[in-house]
Design a protein around this motif. Structure first.
Motif, PDB file in Angstrom:
ATOM      1  N   GLY A  52       0.803  -1.219   0.000  1.00  0.00           N
ATOM      2  CA  GLY A  52       0.000   0.000   0.000  1.00  0.00           C
ATOM      3  C   GLY A  52       0.830   1.259   0.000  1.00  0.00           C
ATOM      4  N   GLY A  53       2.157   1.133  -0.069  1.00  0.00           N
ATOM      5  CA  GLY A  53       3.023   2.299  -0.055  1.00  0.00           C
ATOM      6  C   GLY A  53       3.681   2.519  -1.396  1.00  0.00           C
ATOM      7  N   ALA A  54       5.008   2.618  -1.394  1.00  0.00           N
ATOM      8  CA  ALA A  54       5.785   2.782  -2.628  1.00  0.00           C
ATOM      9  C   ALA A  54       6.558   1.492  -2.858  1.00  0.00           C
ATOM     10  N   ALA A  55       6.293   0.826  -3.974  1.00  0.00           N
ATOM     11  CA  ALA A  55       6.907  -0.477  -4.252  1.00  0.00           C
ATOM     12  C   ALA A  55       7.578  -0.451  -5.616  1.00  0.00           C
ATOM     13  N   VAL A  56       8.848  -0.835  -5.659  1.00  0.00           N
ATOM     14  CA  VAL A  56       9.624  -0.829  -6.902  1.00  0.00           C
ATOM     15  C   VAL A  56      10.479  -2.087  -6.957  1.00  0.00           C
ATOM     16  N   LEU A  57      10.554  -2.687  -8.145  1.00  0.00           N
ATOM     17  CA  LEU A  57      11.499  -3.779  -8.400  1.00  0.00           C
ATOM     18  C   LEU A  57      12.645  -3.203  -9.210  1.00  0.00           C
ATOM     19  N   VAL A  58      13.883  -3.378  -8.708  1.00  0.00           N
ATOM     20  CA  VAL A  58      15.060  -2.849  -9.379  1.00  0.00           C
ATOM     21  C   VAL A  58      15.914  -4.005  -9.885  1.00  0.00           C
ATOM     22  N   GLU A  59      16.324  -3.921 -11.151  1.00  0.00           N
ATOM     23  CA  GLU A  59      17.250  -4.884 -11.756  1.00  0.00           C
ATOM     24  C   GLU A  59      18.552  -4.153 -12.046  1.00  0.00           C
ATOM     25  N   PHE A  60      19.608  -4.533 -11.340  1.00  0.00           N
ATOM     26  CA  PHE A  60      20.927  -3.954 -11.603  1.00  0.00           C
ATOM     27  C   PHE A  60      21.643  -4.796 -12.656  1.00  0.00           C
ATOM     28  N   GLY A  61      22.436  -4.145 -13.487  1.00  0.00           N
ATOM     29  CA  GLY A  61      23.264  -4.875 -14.430  1.00  0.00           C
ATOM     30  C   GLY A  61      24.424  -5.552 -13.713  1.00  0.00           C
ATOM     31  N   PHE A  62      24.749  -6.777 -14.114  1.00  0.00           N
ATOM     32  CA  PHE A  62      25.870  -7.500 -13.500  1.00  0.00           C
ATOM     33  C   PHE A  62      27.143  -6.661 -13.551  1.00  0.00           C
ATOM     34  N   ASP A  63      27.332  -5.948 -14.664  1.00  0.00           N
ATOM     35  CA  ASP A  63      28.566  -5.175 -14.814  1.00  0.00           C
ATOM     36  C   ASP A  63      28.698  -4.101 -13.738  1.00  0.00           C
ATOM     37  N   ASN A  64      27.566  -3.617 -13.216  1.00  0.00           N
ATOM     38  CA  ASN A  64      27.600  -2.530 -12.240  1.00  0.00           C
ATOM     39  C   ASN A  64      27.734  -3.009 -10.796  1.00  0.00           C
ATOM     40  N   VAL A  65      27.445  -4.291 -10.550  1.00  0.00           N
ATOM     41  CA  VAL A  65      27.491  -4.781  -9.162  1.00  0.00           C
ATOM     42  C   VAL A  65      28.502  -5.915  -9.001  1.00  0.00           C
ATOM     43  N   SER A  66      29.382  -6.078  -9.963  1.00  0.00           N
ATOM     44  CA  SER A  66      30.343  -7.184  -9.890  1.00  0.00           C
ATOM     45  C   SER A  66      31.494  -6.896  -8.931  1.00  0.00           C
ATOM     46  N   THR A  67      31.669  -5.632  -8.528  1.00  0.00           N
ATOM     47  CA  THR A  67      32.744  -5.282  -7.588  1.00  0.00           C
ATOM     48  C   THR A  67      32.152  -4.733  -6.301  1.00  0.00           C
ATOM     49  N   PRO A  68      32.887  -4.863  -5.174  1.00  0.00           N
ATOM     50  CA  PRO A  68      32.387  -4.301  -3.912  1.00  0.00           C
ATOM     51  C   PRO A  68      32.130  -2.797  -4.019  1.00  0.00           C
ATOM     52  N   GLN A  69      32.988  -2.081  -4.728  1.00  0.00           N
ATOM     53  CA  GLN A  69      32.807  -0.636  -4.862  1.00  0.00           C
ATOM     54  C   GLN A  69      31.520  -0.309  -5.620  1.00  0.00           C
ATOM     55  N   GLY A  70      31.240  -1.074  -6.676  1.00  0.00           N
ATOM     56  CA  GLY A  70      30.021  -0.846  -7.445  1.00  0.00           C
ATOM     57  C   GLY A  70      28.776  -1.108  -6.621  1.00  0.00           C
ATOM     58  N   ARG A  71      28.796  -2.191  -5.830  1.00  0.00           N
ATOM     59  CA  ARG A  71      27.641  -2.511  -4.995  1.00  0.00           C
ATOM     60  C   ARG A  71      27.432  -1.444  -3.927  1.00  0.00           C
ATOM     61  N   GLN A  72      28.542  -1.010  -3.306  1.00  0.00           N
ATOM     62  CA  GLN A  72      28.443   0.019  -2.268  1.00  0.00           C
ATOM     63  C   GLN A  72      27.868   1.312  -2.848  1.00  0.00           C
ATOM     64  N   GLN A  73      28.320   1.682  -4.025  1.00  0.00           N
ATOM     65  CA  GLN A  73      27.875   2.923  -4.649  1.00  0.00           C
ATOM     66  C   GLN A  73      26.372   2.876  -4.964  1.00  0.00           C
ATOM     67  N   LEU A  74      25.918   1.747  -5.493  1.00  0.00           N
ATOM     68  CA  LEU A  74      24.504   1.640  -5.838  1.00  0.00           C
ATOM     69  C   LEU A  74      23.628   1.443  -4.601  1.00  0.00           C
ATOM     70  N   ALA A  75      24.147   0.768  -3.579  1.00  0.00           N
ATOM     71  CA  ALA A  75      23.403   0.664  -2.320  1.00  0.00           C
ATOM     72  C   ALA A  75      23.221   2.044  -1.704  1.00  0.00           C
ATOM     73  N   GLN A  76      24.257   2.878  -1.795  1.00  0.00           N
ATOM     74  CA  GLN A  76      24.151   4.240  -1.276  1.00  0.00           C
ATOM     75  C   GLN A  76      23.121   5.041  -2.075  1.00  0.00           C
ATOM     76  N   ALA A  77      23.100   4.847  -3.388  1.00  0.00           N
ATOM     77  CA  ALA A  77      22.098   5.530  -4.207  1.00  0.00           C
ATOM     78  C   ALA A  77      20.691   5.129  -3.787  1.00  0.00           C
ATOM     79  N   MET A  78      20.476   3.827  -3.523  1.00  0.00           N
ATOM     80  CA  MET A  78      19.160   3.370  -3.055  1.00  0.00           C
ATOM     81  C   MET A  78      18.821   3.978  -1.704  1.00  0.00           C
ATOM     82  N   ALA A  79      19.798   4.012  -0.800  1.00  0.00           N
ATOM     83  CA  ALA A  79      19.570   4.580   0.526  1.00  0.00           C
ATOM     84  C   ALA A  79      19.189   6.051   0.420  1.00  0.00           C
ATOM     85  N   ASN A  80      19.901   6.804  -0.420  1.00  0.00           N
ATOM     86  CA  ASN A  80      19.575   8.222  -0.593  1.00  0.00           C
ATOM     87  C   ASN A  80      18.150   8.410  -1.096  1.00  0.00           C
ATOM     88  N   ALA A  81      17.754   7.584  -2.085  1.00  0.00           N
ATOM     89  CA  ALA A  81      16.403   7.698  -2.643  1.00  0.00           C
ATOM     90  C   ALA A  81      15.344   7.374  -1.591  1.00  0.00           C
TER      91      ALA A  81
END
Length: 442
Positions: free
Chosen positions: A382-411
């Motif tokens: 009943g709130g805000a619901a989103v399914l996100v698909e990240f590209g493997f190329d963007n989350v294959s490294t710890p730095q990439g995952r951290q960066q995108l996790a931070q983007a999700m947290a900010n949003a």
């Protein structure tokens, strides 16, 4: 032989002649409406075939009363429901529009709905018996009851083998319509004419709502009801690895992203829950149930490539309690409005949240695209619901995952109005133990 014509007859003939002169072409006469006998539950009635089409329509109010369906009408929309199943129709003023649009027909005396479509959507019994049409409830059974206590809320969940309508008879009794039998520990059961009457444990003001094949009764208010709840759903798990690329499994990446996101959100003080804590298998229905009452639900997946796809569900929020809550929301005074906002958000909230996610992801140089999909995991929120698909190329490294996790947290924090620049710490590496390894768990 002389013929005598009375003055009254002459006047009538003159009137007829004048009328024909003024209206030389008679107005077209609509063909008579084709009808057929019907039995709605135990009520003898009839169906009609508007616009001469082969689709039988039945009066919505009669159906609701005869079968115990939920009825919600207003303006140009009508919804009938049984438990969590909802059939929604656009109401058209003409027969032809209703038939061509697959909607309801506003007829003098009430609104009529297409019976076959209603039966399919609500999983009703439907049968043509010669000249007669019969529609009714399919028999249902009570499978069990689960009583839980959490954060100041007592919850009694009645589990059934199909969706049913239910009525809260009192704070300690609920009526289940069309349920023919079953058994459950912790509650009392009595057979009545319309189904089962279930006696509930405990006392105090109660409220009732529906989930798929469940009737839920709650008492009390959550201790953290004013604190937003964020549910993160790491896709796949257990025997389902998801996509595998270079030996790294999607289920491990999604769990790692979810755990990192939870860590980033912790300082904000909001409540954060993961649908799975480890390598467990979850059904789509379990995921949907877990996120039903979250202010934010984020389902995380990974797909080949370097693009990010953000999906909302166009059918999200069609459960009757959500649509009714959204109708009540604008005119509900405080403090009741704050309680209601714990269950439903204004329409369009998911799209607003998806746009915030897209902005934050684009800010770190990753291309994102918005789309829609009929995802079950999002359907009951009943709130805000989103399914996100990240590209493997963007989350294959710890730095990439951290960066995108931070983007999700900010949003998430921006959507909830809790964003502070100090929450952002791009480039921080997650602890080594949280980094996925090829073919292994994080």
């Amino acid at each position: 032989m002389r013929m005598y014509i009375s003055r009254s007859l002459i006047g009538a003939l003159l009137s007829l002649a004048i009328g024909l002169a003024q209206n030389p072409t008679p107005a077209p006469i609509s063909p008579p409406l084709q009808t057929r006998p019907a039995v709605l539950g135990s009520l003898e009635s009839y169906v009609a075939y508007p616009a001469g089409a082969g689709v039988p329509y039945a009066p919505a109010s009669q159906l609701a009363k005869a079968l115990g369906l939920g009825y919600l009408g207003g303006g140009s929309r009508l919804s009938l429901s049984i438990g969590s199943r909802v059939a929604s129709f656009t109401v058209y003023p003409s027969e032809a529009q209703a038939v061509s649009g697959g909607g309801a027909w506003q007829r003098s005396g009430g609104i009529w709905v297409p019976l076959p479509l209603l039966a399919r959507t609500l999983d009703l019994f439907y049968e043509v018996r010669g000249r007669e049409i019969a529609v009714g409830l399919k028999p249902a059974r009570l499978l069990g009851a689960v009583v839980t206590q959490s954060e100041g809320v007592e919850r009694i969940t009645l589990q059934l083998d199909r969706d049913v309508s239910a009525r809260l008879l009192s704070d300690d009794r609920v009526g289940l319509v069309g349920v023919t039998g079953g058994e459950a520990e912790g509650v009392t059961i009595n057979s009545v004419a319309y189904g089962l009457e279930v006696g509930l444990p405990g006392s105090g003001p109660a409220r009732l709502y529906f989930l798929p094949r469940q009737v839920v009764v709650e008492r009390g208010n959550p201790k953290g009801s004013r604190i937003p709840l964020v549910v993160i759903d790491p896709g796949h798990g257990g025997a389902d690895p998801g996509t595998i690329q270079s030996g790294i499994r999607e289920k491990d990446l999604t769990l790692n992203l979810a755990q990192t996101l939870r860590t980033l959100l912790a300082p904000s003080g909001i409540r954060v829950s993961l649908t799975r804590q480890g390598d467990q298998a979850l059904s789509l229905q379990d995921r949907a149930n877990a996120g039903a009452f979250a202010q934010v639900l984020l389902s995380v997946h990974v797909t080949p490539g370097d693009r990010v796809n953000l999906y909302t569900n166009p059918n999200q929020g069609k459960l009757l309690f959500i649509s009714k809550g959204r109708q009540l929301l604008p005119n509900t005074p405080e403090p009741r409005k704050s309680l209601l906002l714990g269950y439903v958000s204004p329409e369009g909230s998911s799209t607003d949240f998806a746009k915030l996610l897209s902005e934050e992801i684009s800010a770190v140089g990753v291309v994102s695209a918005l789309g829609e999909g009929d995802y079950l995991a999002l359907s009951q929120n009943g709130g805000a619901a989103v399914l996100v698909e990240f590209g493997f190329d963007n989350v294959s490294t710890p730095q990439g995952r951290q960066q995108l996790a931070q983007a999700m947290a900010n949003a998430i924090l921006k959507y909830l109005g809790r964003f502070q620049p100090t929450n952002s710490a791009p480039g921080t590496n997650p602890p080594p133990s949280s980094q996925p390894k090829p073919g292994g768990n994080p």
